[in-house]
Design an enzyme around this catalytic site. Structure first.
Site, PDB file in Angstrom:
ATOM      1  N   CYS A  92      -2.921  -3.138  -3.941  1.00  0.00           N
ATOM      2  CA  CYS A  92      -3.778  -2.574  -2.898  1.00  0.00           C
ATOM      3  C   CYS A  92      -4.980  -1.991  -3.644  1.00  0.00           C
ATOM      4  O   CYS A  92      -5.272  -2.431  -4.759  1.00  0.00           O
ATOM      5  CB  CYS A  92      -3.042  -1.537  -2.043  1.00  0.00           C
ATOM      6  N   LYS A  93      -5.658  -1.044  -3.080  1.00  0.00           N
ATOM      7  CA  LYS A  93      -6.838  -0.509  -3.759  1.00  0.00           C
ATOM      8  C   LYS A  93      -6.485   0.094  -5.118  1.00  0.00           C
ATOM      9  O   LYS A  93      -7.164  -0.136  -6.115  1.00  0.00           O
ATOM     10  CB  LYS A  93      -7.550   0.519  -2.876  1.00  0.00           C
TER      11      LYS A  93
END
Length: 906
Positions: A824-825
């Site tokens: 994810c980020k």
């Protein structure tokens, strides 16, 4: 491993049952220091709680019989474990536990006054159902004693110890253990181990060095182009200045990274730090090992990493995919402004490929030619045959690489860029003056070749007017201009074309290499014939022009002239082709100022992060499968699939991150792996090494000698091993809700469709080259073909937050022996939800986890497992960065347990 339970706990309020948890501390018997060590999960409203979270002793606190352990029981006031009322404590030694009957102790819990009993705590060394014969001595940690292949007890395992591999690449392990109940009321032991990877820093540092080296070589090539007209010389100076700026920037970054010692991961809070922009975010490996009654141990690996993206450069204008598309669309106008010739991305890539291949093959051909002469010196017929075969293969590969009209057209363009060049039209019409033809720009199909003419010659074809002729050697060919001369070069408005330049010069120079090779082959054949015939008379037909009178017994003396001529011809071709391809890249670089250089820097950053993650996953997968013959066969026959799961949304900045990630993962197709024998078993000699240039990188993975010798011959001989990266993305947060209702999710749909087709193509290739028996066996016997069909249906189905795409893709990856990645980020919050969900799904589907234990197991891993430790490492706080409003938008199974999330600075 120690398991614990409590009996007859008494809460502070008589009308309620306690929500208990246990804090475990270790007492050093020599220093008498009390060190907090572990904590169980909270068992709500139960006076007789059974805790699923176990306790292990890491290497920094090795367990011995004298080790004292203190257990403190609290009644939690809330679900965050940040506060609780003291119920009681008990202390015991490891020796007492090992000497106790059934290795089980029941201890009274003493209240704070030391008098009242608040219940009892039961401590036991966990026994695995009916697996008494299995060694479950897990008091010491994986990192120091665990064998890599946990279920195998063979002699071969002795030198495959986990420590000999892992300490070179993996470090700082965090281990968590649990016990969960199966559907038949037995207990399974589950161990999570999370580690950092030294490749987080070593791969980017090696890449930076290679980037600097490549760009410095580009500058040197530009200098060696020779004298150019003022217009082109000014462009060259500007391009060299830009390269100098990149080199200086990369040197500064490398110097900063060299100052960092001891660190092996970049925390999420540093993702936008310039000096660390090449380092992957929060790269960790996670291994789940499962031990069940009467079954062989199983391990499941996954690599977690923040999405490869240029956070420092930002996403205001989007990510790489959008920026590159816009740049290619605008490059034609750039070429007009800078008076350059427009070359398509395919032509530029071909120029880079030619340069790279020549730089590899030219010294190799020279070396093989010297080996041929050495074999001749030794009068070794077998050596001569082997050396000739290798030399022929590499020379023909060299000739084939240069069989491209781009080289000839670029030589024409370079000739037009020399000072004092006047085109024929300008001579005929001196009053017209103006821009010469080299400055006219293509206005048609960008994918069309800059110059089209007759096909290049094959390696066995000769051309007239050549300085080398073998006209009486059997198998050689000679053509005249009238018989097989070139067709007229088709004129295009982007390429300078004039009659005064000898267009056939390149064909002659290029074909000379093949002709020289034919002469070498003919001479070797002749030497063999003479050797076989011994005293027989010499045949009347002699080699002309290049083969003179000689002493029949001196092979080297006879071979030396033709071999020398071959090397000279190869060098001549290299010099011309190198200048031509450098001129192509000059024009590409000139019309790229400054956007192209900025994009290249962004692409370098993203690729560095992606390659570090891929190398980490490859090494982990290789270590796990080093004894699996089916896996090793698949590795060298087909290659491995590397499946990247992304949870980014298609809204706001995360669109740019996903666009960066898409290009970065796609660029991994340029990477090959090679397994080598380590110089020694020292940890420094087991570090993977990167070599190559931007258009092609190779990662060498050294293995200890004893391990290397067990590999298939194809791998030991250095066969390049391919990896097939695929990316699937499904956004799950509240921003994805906005994108699905009011925005655009076409990027996600396109990525998933494209990568599904790539995964399907990989499986087709795999099934054609490899028997499916080589693939691992799973309890869920759904055919891979069926899984692919289901995945294909889900990819085209219009369904919001269709996480089944990720689940099915992950299952297929494991079934195909692939490498699993989740991002994810920052690889911290959403990634943790995905990893723990995948682990519990594996326990349910492959190890019969009881359905009553699925949610408790999921919450237990999220509350006390390795992933919450990952959060702590990144932000110094044991809270996932979610709030209640965000979680309402999350799919149900991606929501953490209450008390484990809150507003934090991530």
């Amino acid at each position: 491993m120690l398991s614990s339970a409590c009996n007859d706990l008494v809460a502070s309020g008589r009308d309620r049952k306690p929500s208990a948890f246990i804090q475990v501390a270790v007492i050093d018997p020599h220093k008498q220091d009390l060190v907090s060590h572990a904590c169980t999960e909270i068992v709500e409203a139960n006076k007789d709680p059974l805790f699923l979270t176990g306790v292990t002793f890491p290497s920094e606190f090795p367990a011995s019989p004298e080790t004292l352990v203190k257990l403190t029981v609290y009644d939690a006031k809330d679900k965050s474990q940040e506060s609780g009322s003291f119920l009681g404590s008990a202390t015991f030694s490891v020796g007492d536990l090992l000497r106790a009957k059934d290795e089980r102790l029941t201890l009274s819990l003493r209240s704070s006054d030391g008098v009242c009993t608040a219940g009892s705590v039961v401590v036991s060394r966990l026994k695995m159902g009916e697996m008494e014969e299995v060694d479950v001595d897990h008091i010491t940690t994986d990192s120091s004693t665990q064998k890599l292949f946990c279920g195998v007890r063979s002699v071969q395992c002795i030198f495959f110890s986990f420590v000999s591999f892992s300490l070179a690449v993996f470090k700082n392990p965090v281990c968590k253990v649990y016990r969960f109940q199966t559907v038949d009321s037995k207990w399974m032991l589950v161990r999570e181990q999370m580690e950092e990877c030294t490749l987080s820093f070593s791969i980017p540092k090696q890449l930076l060095s290679l980037y600097i080296q490549e760009d410095m070589m580009r500058v040197q090539d530009l200098r060696e182009l020779g004298e150019l007209s003022p217009h082109w010389d000014n462009l060259r100076k500007e391009v060299m200045t830009r390269y100098g700026g990149i080199i200086s920037c990369y040197q500064e970054t490398l110097a900063e990274l060299d100052k960092i010692t001891g660190c092996s991961f970049k925390p999420s809070c540093c993702k936008a730090q310039k000096s660390l922009e090449f380092i992957p975010i929060n790269l960790h490996t996670q291994r789940m090992r499962v031990t069940c009654p009467r079954k062989t141990d199983a391990i499941y690996d996954i690599v977690t990493v923040g999405a490869p993206a240029a956070h420092f450069q930002g996403f205001k204008c989007g990510g790489l995919q959008r920026l590159l598309s816009r740049y290619e669309a605008e490059k034609k106008s750039f070429s007009t402004a800078y008076q350059c010739i427009y070359y398509s991305p395919e032509h530029t890539a071909k120029a880079q490929e030619v340069l790279s291949t020549m730089s590899l093959l030219q010294p190799l051909i020279t070396s093989l030619a010297d080996q041929l002469l050495q074999a001749a010196q030794e009068h070794s017929s077998p050596g001569l045959r082997d050396a000739l075969k290798n030399l022929s293969d590499k020379t023909e590969q060299f000739v084939h690489t240069l069989k491209d009209e781009l080289v000839k057209s670029a030589l024409l363009a370079l000739h037009a860029a020399r000072p004092g060049y006047v085109s024929k039209n300008q001579k005929q019409n001196p009053a017209q003056g103006g821009q010469h033809q080299g400055h006219i720009h293509q206005g048609s199909d960008h994918n069309q070749s800059p110059a089209q003419g007759r096909p290049g010659h094959s390696p066995a074809t000769a051309v007239t007017d050549s300085p080398v002729v073998c006209n009486n050697v059997e198998g050689s060919q000679t053509t005249t201009a009238g018989e097989g001369g070139s067709l007229p070069l088709k004129h295009q408005d982007s390429i300078p074309h004039h009659k005064e330049y000898d267009e056939e010069e390149w064909d002659r120079v290029w074909a000379n290499v093949a002709k020289c090779l034919n002469c070498v082959i003919a001479m070797v054949d002749k030497l063999h014939e003479e050797d076989n015939s011994k005293q027989e008379p010499v045949p009347e037909q002699q080699l002309a022009d290049v083969i003179t009178s000689h002493n029949p017994g001196d092979w080297r003396e006879q071979l030396c002239p033709v071999v020398t001529r071959l090397k000279e011809c190869v060098m001549e071709v290299v010099e011309k082709a190198k200048r031509a391809m450098t001129f192509v890249l000059l024009q590409e670089a000139a019309c790229s100022v400054p956007q192209g250089f900025l994009l290249q820097q962004r692409r370098d950053v993203v690729f560095s992060q992606a390659l570090a993650a891929l190398a980490c996953g490859f090494v982990m997968r290789l270590y796990a499968g080093i004894q699996d013959k089916g896996f090793l066969r698949q590795l060298h026959l087909v290659g491995l699939v590397a499946q990247f799961e992304s949870l980014l949304s298609t809204y706001s900045e995360e669109i740019g991150m996903l666009e960066d990630m898409e290009v970065g993962i796609s660029d991994l197709q340029k990477v090959m792996f090679k397994i080598t024998e380590a110089k020694s078993d020292e940890l420094s000699d087991l570090q993977p090494l990167v070599c190559g240039q931007r258009d092609h990188f190779a990662v060498e993975v050294p293995l200890p000698r004893l391990v290397f010798q067990t590999l298939p011959e194809e791998i030991k001989e250095g066969k390049p091993l391919q990896v097939f990266p695929v990316l699937f993305n499904v956004g799950i947060n509240e921003q994805q809700t906005i994108a699905e209702r009011f925005g655009d999710i076409s990027l996600q749909e396109r990525i998933n469709q494209k990568n599904f087709e790539m995964l399907e193509a990989y499986y087709k290739t795999l099934s054609e080259k490899l028997p499916l028996e080589c693939l691992p066996c799973f309890q869920t016997q759904t055919d891979i073909k069926e899984l692919l069909e289901t995945l294909g249906q889900n990819v085209v189905t219009k369904k919001r937050k269709n996480v089944e795409i990720l689940w099915i893709a992950g299952t297929i990856c494991r079934r195909l022996n692939g490498i699993r990645f989740t991002s994810c980020k920052s690889a911290k919050d959403r990634t943790s939800m995905s990893v723990t969900l995948e682990q519990c799904a594996l326990l349910r589907d492959e190890h019969q986890l009881s359905k009553d234990f699925f949610t408790p197991a999921l919450n237990c891993m999220r509350r006390e497992g390795c992933r919450i430790e990952n959060v702590q490492k990144n932000i110094r706080c044991r809270k996932y960065a979610f709030n209640m409003l965000q979680l309402m938008a999350f799919p149900k199974f991606y929501r953490p347990p209450e008390g484990t999330y809150g507003k934090v600075d991530s």
